[in-house]
Every structure is written in C-alpha cells, then in structure tokens.
Design a protein around this motif. Structure first.
Motif, PDB file in Angstrom:
ATOM      1  N   TYR A 196       0.838  -1.200   0.000  1.00 26.18           N
ATOM      2  CA  TYR A 196       0.000   0.000   0.000  1.00 26.18           C
ATOM      3  C   TYR A 196       0.876   1.254   0.000  1.00 26.18           C
ATOM      4  O   TYR A 196       0.679   2.177  -0.795  1.00 26.18           O
ATOM      5  CB  TYR A 196      -0.915  -0.005   1.221  1.00 26.18           C
ATOM      6  N   ARG A 197       1.864   1.279   0.915  1.00 22.15           N
ATOM      7  CA  ARG A 197       2.707   2.467   1.062  1.00 22.15           C
ATOM      8  C   ARG A 197       3.462   2.760  -0.237  1.00 22.15           C
ATOM      9  O   ARG A 197       3.533   3.912  -0.679  1.00 22.15           O
ATOM     10  CB  ARG A 197       3.676   2.252   2.221  1.00 22.15           C
ATOM     11  N   SER A 198       4.018   1.724  -0.849  1.00 24.12           N
ATOM     12  CA  SER A 198       4.779   1.899  -2.092  1.00 24.12           C
ATOM     13  C   SER A 198       3.887   2.404  -3.221  1.00 24.12           C
ATOM     14  O   SER A 198       4.258   3.321  -3.970  1.00 24.12           O
ATOM     15  CB  SER A 198       5.427   0.569  -2.480  1.00 24.12           C
ATOM     16  N   PHE A 199       2.701   1.824  -3.344  1.00 25.75           N
ATOM     17  CA  PHE A 199       1.766   2.212  -4.410  1.00 25.75           C
ATOM     18  C   PHE A 199       1.382   3.683  -4.276  1.00 25.75           C
ATOM     19  O   PHE A 199       1.400   4.443  -5.250  1.00 25.75           O
ATOM     20  CB  PHE A 199       0.517   1.332  -4.344  1.00 25.75           C
ATOM     21  N   MET A 200       1.031   4.096  -3.061  1.00 25.90           N
ATOM     22  CA  MET A 200       0.587   5.472  -2.828  1.00 25.90           C
ATOM     23  C   MET A 200       1.740   6.461  -2.980  1.00 25.90           C
ATOM     24  O   MET A 200       1.574   7.569  -3.509  1.00 25.90           O
ATOM     25  CB  MET A 200      -0.025   5.585  -1.435  1.00 25.90           C
ATOM     26  N   GLU A 201       2.927   6.051  -2.527  1.00 26.43           N
ATOM     27  CA  GLU A 201       4.102   6.924  -2.609  1.00 26.43           C
ATOM     28  C   GLU A 201       4.501   7.177  -4.061  1.00 26.43           C
ATOM     29  O   GLU A 201       4.861   8.307  -4.436  1.00 26.43           O
ATOM     30  CB  GLU A 201       5.257   6.281  -1.839  1.00 26.43           C
ATOM     31  N   GLU A 202       4.436   6.147  -4.871  1.00 24.61           N
ATOM     32  CA  GLU A 202       4.786   6.290  -6.288  1.00 24.61           C
ATOM     33  C   GLU A 202       3.899   7.308  -6.993  1.00 24.61           C
ATOM     34  O   GLU A 202       4.315   7.947  -7.958  1.00 24.61           O
ATOM     35  CB  GLU A 202       4.651   4.933  -6.992  1.00 24.61           C
ATOM     36  N   ARG A 203       2.673   7.476  -6.497  1.00 27.56           N
ATOM     37  CA  ARG A 203       1.719   8.404  -7.123  1.00 27.56           C
ATOM     38  C   ARG A 203       1.634   9.741  -6.393  1.00 27.56           C
ATOM     39  O   ARG A 203       0.814  10.589  -6.735  1.00 27.56           O
ATOM     40  CB  ARG A 203       0.341   7.734  -7.206  1.00 27.56           C
ATOM     41  N   GLY A 204       2.484   9.904  -5.391  1.00 28.27           N
ATOM     42  CA  GLY A 204       2.550  11.167  -4.675  1.00 28.27           C
ATOM     43  C   GLY A 204       1.341  11.472  -3.820  1.00 28.27           C
ATOM     44  O   GLY A 204       1.042  12.637  -3.538  1.00 28.27           O
ATOM     45  N   ILE A 205       0.621  10.434  -3.366  1.00 24.96           N
ATOM     46  CA  ILE A 205      -0.603  10.667  -2.585  1.00 24.96           C
ATOM     47  C   ILE A 205      -0.562   9.934  -1.243  1.00 24.96           C
ATOM     48  O   ILE A 205      -1.591   9.738  -0.608  1.00 24.96           O
ATOM     49  CB  ILE A 205      -1.862  10.246  -3.377  1.00 24.96           C
ATOM     50  N   LEU A 206       0.634   9.564  -0.798  1.00 21.08           N
ATOM     51  CA  LEU A 206       0.752   8.863   0.475  1.00 21.08           C
ATOM     52  C   LEU A 206       0.598   9.829   1.641  1.00 21.08           C
ATOM     53  O   LEU A 206       1.253  10.865   1.701  1.00 21.08           O
ATOM     54  CB  LEU A 206       2.112   8.164   0.574  1.00 21.08           C
ATOM     55  N   ASN A 207      -0.284   9.482   2.588  1.00 18.68           N
ATOM     56  CA  ASN A 207      -0.440  10.207   3.840  1.00 18.68           C
ATOM     57  C   ASN A 207      -0.254   9.187   4.960  1.00 18.68           C
ATOM     58  O   ASN A 207      -1.117   8.335   5.177  1.00 18.68           O
ATOM     59  CB  ASN A 207      -1.821  10.857   3.918  1.00 18.68           C
ATOM     60  N   GLU A 208       0.871   9.251   5.647  1.00 14.73           N
ATOM     61  CA  GLU A 208       1.185   8.270   6.682  1.00 14.73           C
ATOM     62  C   GLU A 208       0.120   8.213   7.771  1.00 14.73           C
ATOM     63  O   GLU A 208      -0.091   7.173   8.399  1.00 14.73           O
ATOM     64  CB  GLU A 208       2.546   8.573   7.310  1.00 14.73           C
ATOM     65  N   GLU A 209      -0.567   9.336   8.009  1.00 13.00           N
ATOM     66  CA  GLU A 209      -1.594   9.362   9.049  1.00 13.00           C
ATOM     67  C   GLU A 209      -2.823   8.544   8.666  1.00 13.00           C
ATOM     68  O   GLU A 209      -3.656   8.239   9.513  1.00 13.00           O
ATOM     69  CB  GLU A 209      -2.008  10.814   9.343  1.00 13.00           C
ATOM     70  N   TYR A 210      -2.925   8.205   7.391  1.00  9.83           N
ATOM     71  CA  TYR A 210      -4.043   7.376   6.934  1.00  9.83           C
ATOM     72  C   TYR A 210      -3.794   5.885   7.150  1.00  9.83           C
ATOM     73  O   TYR A 210      -4.655   5.057   6.844  1.00  9.83           O
ATOM     74  CB  TYR A 210      -4.307   7.617   5.449  1.00  9.83           C
ATOM     75  N   ILE A 211      -2.620   5.516   7.640  1.00 13.45           N
ATOM     76  CA  ILE A 211      -2.316   4.109   7.893  1.00 13.45           C
ATOM     77  C   ILE A 211      -2.585   3.817   9.367  1.00 13.45           C
ATOM     78  O   ILE A 211      -1.941   4.379  10.255  1.00 13.45           O
ATOM     79  CB  ILE A 211      -0.854   3.779   7.553  1.00 13.45           C
ATOM     80  N   LYS A 212      -3.537   2.959   9.639  1.00 12.21           N
ATOM     81  CA  LYS A 212      -3.919   2.606  11.001  1.00 12.21           C
ATOM     82  C   LYS A 212      -3.743   1.095  11.202  1.00 12.21           C
ATOM     83  O   LYS A 212      -4.341   0.298  10.473  1.00 12.21           O
ATOM     84  CB  LYS A 212      -5.375   2.993  11.283  1.00 12.21           C
ATOM     85  N   ILE A 213      -2.924   0.738  12.184  1.00 10.22           N
ATOM     86  CA  ILE A 213      -2.614  -0.665  12.416  1.00 10.22           C
ATOM     87  C   ILE A 213      -3.018  -1.073  13.831  1.00 10.22           C
ATOM     88  O   ILE A 213      -2.677  -0.392  14.802  1.00 10.22           O
ATOM     89  CB  ILE A 213      -1.110  -0.948  12.219  1.00 10.22           C
ATOM     90  N   GLY A 214      -3.748  -2.164  13.947  1.00  4.64           N
ATOM     91  CA  GLY A 214      -4.168  -2.673  15.255  1.00  4.64           C
ATOM     92  C   GLY A 214      -4.240  -4.179  15.222  1.00  4.64           C
ATOM     93  O   GLY A 214      -3.250  -4.870  15.058  1.00  4.64           O
ATOM     94  N   GLY A 215      -5.479  -4.716  15.348  1.00  2.00           N
ATOM     95  CA  GLY A 215      -5.697  -6.162  15.228  1.00  2.00           C
ATOM     96  C   GLY A 215      -6.505  -6.445  13.977  1.00  2.00           C
ATOM     97  O   GLY A 215      -6.579  -5.620  13.066  1.00  2.00           O
ATOM     98  N   TYR A 216      -7.151  -7.609  13.961  1.00  2.00           N
ATOM     99  CA  TYR A 216      -7.889  -8.003  12.759  1.00  2.00           C
ATOM    100  C   TYR A 216      -9.375  -8.244  13.018  1.00  2.00           C
ATOM    101  O   TYR A 216     -10.061  -8.805  12.176  1.00  2.00           O
ATOM    102  CB  TYR A 216      -7.273  -9.285  12.174  1.00  2.00           C
TER     103      TYR A 216
END
Length: 333
Positions: A196-216
């Motif tokens: 996800y991070r690589s895909f968004m970064e390549e297109r210049g639209i990555l916002n790290e604050e939009y990544i939320k990690i917890g459980g499943y």
C-alpha cells in the motif's frame, strides 16, 4: 518402471529398437517419427504406472492449525479454508488427524504428511521439520526449500483495490490493517502495508496518518475507523485488511452519521460469507478459499505418492467483487 517390452508393444517396434533409442545409439538408423513414438510410449507408461501407484494407498494426513476455534470465529477466513481442506480430504477418502506442535515424533509416525494452516513462527516451522514428514503450508511459506505452500498473491490484490479507488476518483485512501506477534515474540508484518505504502508513494498521494494498524477483529476496525473519521481531513475511502475490520469500520461510519458510500467508500479483503449481507453489501477481494484448501491437499498427496523432492509454491490470484460500498468521489460534501 516400465519394461522395454511394454514400451516396444505400445510404440509398435522391437525391444532392440527401444533399447537403442533410449540409449541414444548414434548408429541406429530409424526415422525421427519412430524415435518420437518410443519416447512418448515411455512417458505415457511411466505416468500410467504412477497413477496406478497413486490409488493403492489411502493417506493419513495430520492437520496443524495455528488458530483456535475462537480466533477462527473472529476472522472466518481460516475457518473457511479449514472446511475446504477437510472436505477435500473426505472426498479423496483420506483420513484426517489433528496434530499439535507439542506432540511427540512417535505419535505422528503413522501419518503420511502434514497440512499446516495459519501463521507459523520460525520455532513452529522447526517443530514441523522435526516430524520428518512431507508438509504443505497454507497461507504461510514455512521453509521454502523443504515444504510446499499455497498462498495468495497479495501484491497484485492490493494494487487491484487501490487502482479501483483511483479509477473512482479517490486519492485520500486510508488503510486499516492488523499486527500480530508470533510465539517467538517476533512481529508478523502484514505485507499489504508496504505494498500500500509503495503504491501510494509512487503516485505522490501517500499520507502516513491514513495508515492505522491494530488487530484483525471488528472491534479493531471500529476503533481505528473512528480515529480516521476524527481527522481534520478525513479520507474519502478506506481499504481494510479483512472483512471483519470492514464490519467494525461500517459501524464507526454509521455512528458518525455518515453514509456508505456517499461519504466514505469501503473495500474489504477475503470475501467471507457475511460480506454480501452488510448494508450496503461490501465490495471486497475474493480469495478462492475452497480452491486454496483443496489444492493444498492435492499437492501434498501428489508429493507423497510421487516422492517428489523439489518443493512447490503456488501463488493464487484474487478477484475484486464490486458491490455497493464504493461510489465515485465528487469532492467534499
């Protein structure tokens, strides 16, 4: 092994000719068509003999699952794959035996092979090695040099989801994923995060604050969904690592008085049975869980029957199932 006489009868030549062809005798003066018949007959007979051998013995397969029934019910992906494995074992007339990694080697001596489903740490894989049995890992890799595996092509799957969001006009795309710690205390990284991070970064639209990690689980989807909604510039689309997370995310969005997909679009992953019954029905990535389970049994059986020593690794494609949880983004409401 097929005899020279059997090959000769199938190819319609003499046994002497078969012997000289198979030994690549340069002095033999026969047409290429004849040589072809001999080689093809040898191959066909070899396969026929393998098939006869294949059905002589009904296999006894051990089943190792890293997830408890309680965990399976929180994320029914593994439950679905396990049921598919058990169904295939029953269809083939094989026998299934539950195995724990704490079992002694002697207790598994009557088994022909092992099916390992779930997440396996390095020490858990070492315990599987200690059983000295052919094994297949399902949704995990195990030891690439020793064991077979059946996994999902996550890279292509994630790119498919994000490309669809972009196609629908979304570029504020959040990701909700999980984090596990294995029995060795090592963090199990969800490969979807770097993809996800690589895909968004390549297109210049990555916002790290939009990544939320917890459980499943749904409760994690609910909590992390609320965090995204509380942002000053909230995302217009959310991609969750599984459908259980999407369920919790739905609840957070609806409690906030927002609409799906009018205000926020959501895509899940796995396409578990409940996905189509959510309101609105969830757009999600369909994993061929039935095929994954049955294929695991098939390649393990083939390895046992044939004595194959080279490990096999199968990466299965996925399918994006478009339902009602995504709409075109037309700007801020």
């Amino acid at each position: 092994m097929a005899t020279i006489k059997e090959i000769a009868e199938m190819a319609g030549v003499s046994a002497a000719t078969v012997s000289r062809v198979l030994n690549f005798d340069d002095t033999l003066n026969v047409q290429d068509e004849t040589k072809q018949r001999v080689f093809e007959a040898a191959e066909r007979l070899e396969y026929q003999m393998r098939d006869k051998k294949k059905y002589k013995k009904k296999l006894k397969l051990g089943m190792i699952s890293s997830y408890s029934l309680e965990e399976e019910l929180e994320d029914t992906f593994y439950l679905s794959v396990r049921i598919a494995i058990e169904r295939k074992i029953e269809e083939e007339g094989f026998k299934k035996f539950p195995v724990n990694l704490g079992d002694s080697v002697e207790s598994t001596s009557n088994l022909d092979g092992l099916i390992c489903l779930g997440t396996f740490s390095e020490s858990m894989v070492d315990k599987v090695k200690a059983f000295h049995k052919p094994a297949v890992f399902v949704d995990a890799l195990g030891d690439l040099d020793l064991f077979d595996s059946v996994v999902t092509d996550l890279r292509h799957s994630v790119k498919k989801v994000l490309s669809y969001f972009l196609q629908e006009g979304h570029n504020k795309i959040a990701f909700i994923g999980g984090r596990d710690v294995d029995v060795d205390g090592k963090e199990v990284v969800d490969l979807r995060v770097p993809i996800y991070r690589s895909f968004m970064e390549e297109r210049g639209i990555l916002n790290e604050e939009y990544i939320k990690i917890g459980g499943y689980t749904p409760k994690h989807g609910y909590r992390l969904g609320k965090e995204l909604l509380a942002m000053n510039e909230r995302p217009s689309a959310i991609f969750t690592a599984n459908d259980s997370l999407a369920v919790g995310c739905y609840k957070a969005i609806q409690e906030a008085g927002l609409g799906i997909p009018a205000d926020i679009s959501v895509i899940g992953f796995n396409d578990i049975s409940i996905a189509k019954y959510l309101i609105p029905p969830l757009t999600t990535v369909h994993i061929y869980m039935d095929f994954m389970g049955s294929q695991a049994v098939s390649i393990l059986a083939e390895r046992i029957y044939s004595g194959r020593e080279i490990s096999m690794h199968i990466s299965l494609p996925t399918k994006l199932i478009v339902r009602g949880s995504v709409s075109k983004w037309k700007g801020e409401n």
